[in-house]
Structures are given as C-alpha cells and as structure tokens.
Motif scaffolding. Sequence first.
Motif, PDB file in Angstrom:
ATOM      1  N   SER A 199      -9.045   5.223 -23.193  1.00  0.00           N
ATOM      2  CA  SER A 199      -8.697   6.470 -23.872  1.00  0.00           C
ATOM      3  C   SER A 199      -8.346   7.498 -22.812  1.00  0.00           C
ATOM      4  O   SER A 199      -8.753   7.380 -21.653  1.00  0.00           O
ATOM      5  N   ALA A 246      -9.366  10.535 -22.506  1.00  0.00           N
ATOM      6  CA  ALA A 246     -10.561  11.255 -22.037  1.00  0.00           C
ATOM      7  C   ALA A 246     -11.332  10.426 -21.003  1.00  0.00           C
ATOM      8  O   ALA A 246     -11.784  10.952 -19.982  1.00  0.00           O
ATOM      9  N   LYS A 247     -11.482   9.132 -21.263  1.00  0.00           N
ATOM     10  CA  LYS A 247     -12.214   8.244 -20.347  1.00  0.00           C
ATOM     11  C   LYS A 247     -11.473   8.137 -19.011  1.00  0.00           C
ATOM     12  O   LYS A 247     -12.093   8.182 -17.944  1.00  0.00           O
ATOM     13  N   ILE A 248     -10.147   8.015 -19.079  1.00  0.00           N
ATOM     14  CA  ILE A 248      -9.341   7.922 -17.860  1.00  0.00           C
ATOM     15  C   ILE A 248      -9.481   9.198 -17.041  1.00  0.00           C
ATOM     16  O   ILE A 248      -9.693   9.159 -15.833  1.00  0.00           O
ATOM     17  N   GLU A 249      -9.387  10.338 -17.715  1.00  0.00           N
ATOM     18  CA  GLU A 249      -9.482  11.630 -17.032  1.00  0.00           C
ATOM     19  C   GLU A 249     -10.860  11.827 -16.398  1.00  0.00           C
ATOM     20  O   GLU A 249     -10.978  12.309 -15.267  1.00  0.00           O
ATOM     21  N   GLU A 250     -11.904  11.424 -17.109  1.00  0.00           N
ATOM     22  CA  GLU A 250     -13.268  11.553 -16.596  1.00  0.00           C
ATOM     23  C   GLU A 250     -13.448  10.731 -15.328  1.00  0.00           C
ATOM     24  O   GLU A 250     -13.950  11.230 -14.312  1.00  0.00           O
ATOM     25  N   LYS A 251     -13.045   9.469 -15.368  1.00  0.00           N
ATOM     26  CA  LYS A 251     -13.179   8.585 -14.203  1.00  0.00           C
ATOM     27  C   LYS A 251     -12.311   9.073 -13.051  1.00  0.00           C
ATOM     28  O   LYS A 251     -12.719   9.041 -11.889  1.00  0.00           O
ATOM     29  N   VAL A 280     -12.680   0.898 -15.882  1.00  0.00           N
ATOM     30  CA  VAL A 280     -12.554   1.131 -17.322  1.00  0.00           C
ATOM     31  C   VAL A 280     -12.247  -0.206 -17.984  1.00  0.00           C
ATOM     32  O   VAL A 280     -11.468  -1.002 -17.459  1.00  0.00           O
ATOM     33  N   ASP A 281     -12.860  -0.461 -19.129  1.00  0.00           N
ATOM     34  CA  ASP A 281     -12.537  -1.663 -19.897  1.00  0.00           C
ATOM     35  C   ASP A 281     -11.310  -1.391 -20.740  1.00  0.00           C
ATOM     36  O   ASP A 281     -11.082  -0.273 -21.196  1.00  0.00           O
ATOM     37  N   ASP A 341     -12.119   0.184 -24.003  1.00  0.00           N
ATOM     38  CA  ASP A 341     -12.536   1.587 -23.970  1.00  0.00           C
ATOM     39  C   ASP A 341     -11.438   2.519 -23.467  1.00  0.00           C
ATOM     40  O   ASP A 341     -11.714   3.654 -23.096  1.00  0.00           O
TER      41      ASP A 341
END
Length: 124
Positions: free
Chosen positions: A66, A68-73, A60-61, A64
């Motif tokens: 967030s 949601a992004k952390i949970e998705e990854k 993750v950058d 970026d």
Amino acid sequence: MAHRLLVNVIFTGASVFGRAFTEAYKQAAKASAAGAAAGPAKASSVGGIPVDEALKILDVDRKDLSAAKIEEKYKYLFDVNSKEKGNSFYLQSKVYYAMDTLKKELEFLEKIKKEKAGGAGETS
C-alpha cells in the motif's frame, strides 16, 4: 624493408580488428533479436530495480503493498541510512529507487484493476 614490416603489422592489426568487430556485431544482433522475440517488458524505474528486489529492500510483502506502508518504510530507511548518520548515499539511493519502483507498481496494478472493473461493467 622497415616500411614493409610496418605495413604488414598495420594490415594484420586491421584484419584482427575487423574480425573482432564483425563477431561483436553478430552477437549484438542475435541478442537484440532474442530480446525482441521475448516481447516488450514492463517499464521499470530509472534505477532499474526489479519489483521483487524493491520489496526486499523495503521489507514489504506483496500482500501488504500500500502507498502508506511504502511511504512509512521509505522514510524510516532513508533516515537511518543518511550521510549525516555516517551511512552511505548508495544505500539511500537504493531505498529511493525501491520506493519509486513500488509506487509505479501500485499505479500499474490500480490501472489494471480499473480496466477490469470498467470492462466488467460494460459486459453486464
């Protein structure tokens, strides 16, 4: 004669041990003083993963970042590295601690943002 030799060996061993203990204590005290002089560090997660490493693990950058992004990854990497699929628990642990660290970092950043917004509202 034998007991004299035994006593000599015991005293020599105690002397060596005493010097080694004293030297180790001096080094620990010096390291502790240097750590205290650097100031308190921001608390990290139990896994002890630095934020930069957590960003690399979850790919993750910082821009970026967030929830949601952390949970998705996290969900993807945790599933891919499951033991049922023949991968390691160690990698799953790294992914979990990376997610935990980044969530704490997000909370910390939001707290700072709220404090700045609250401070700016009072001075206006």
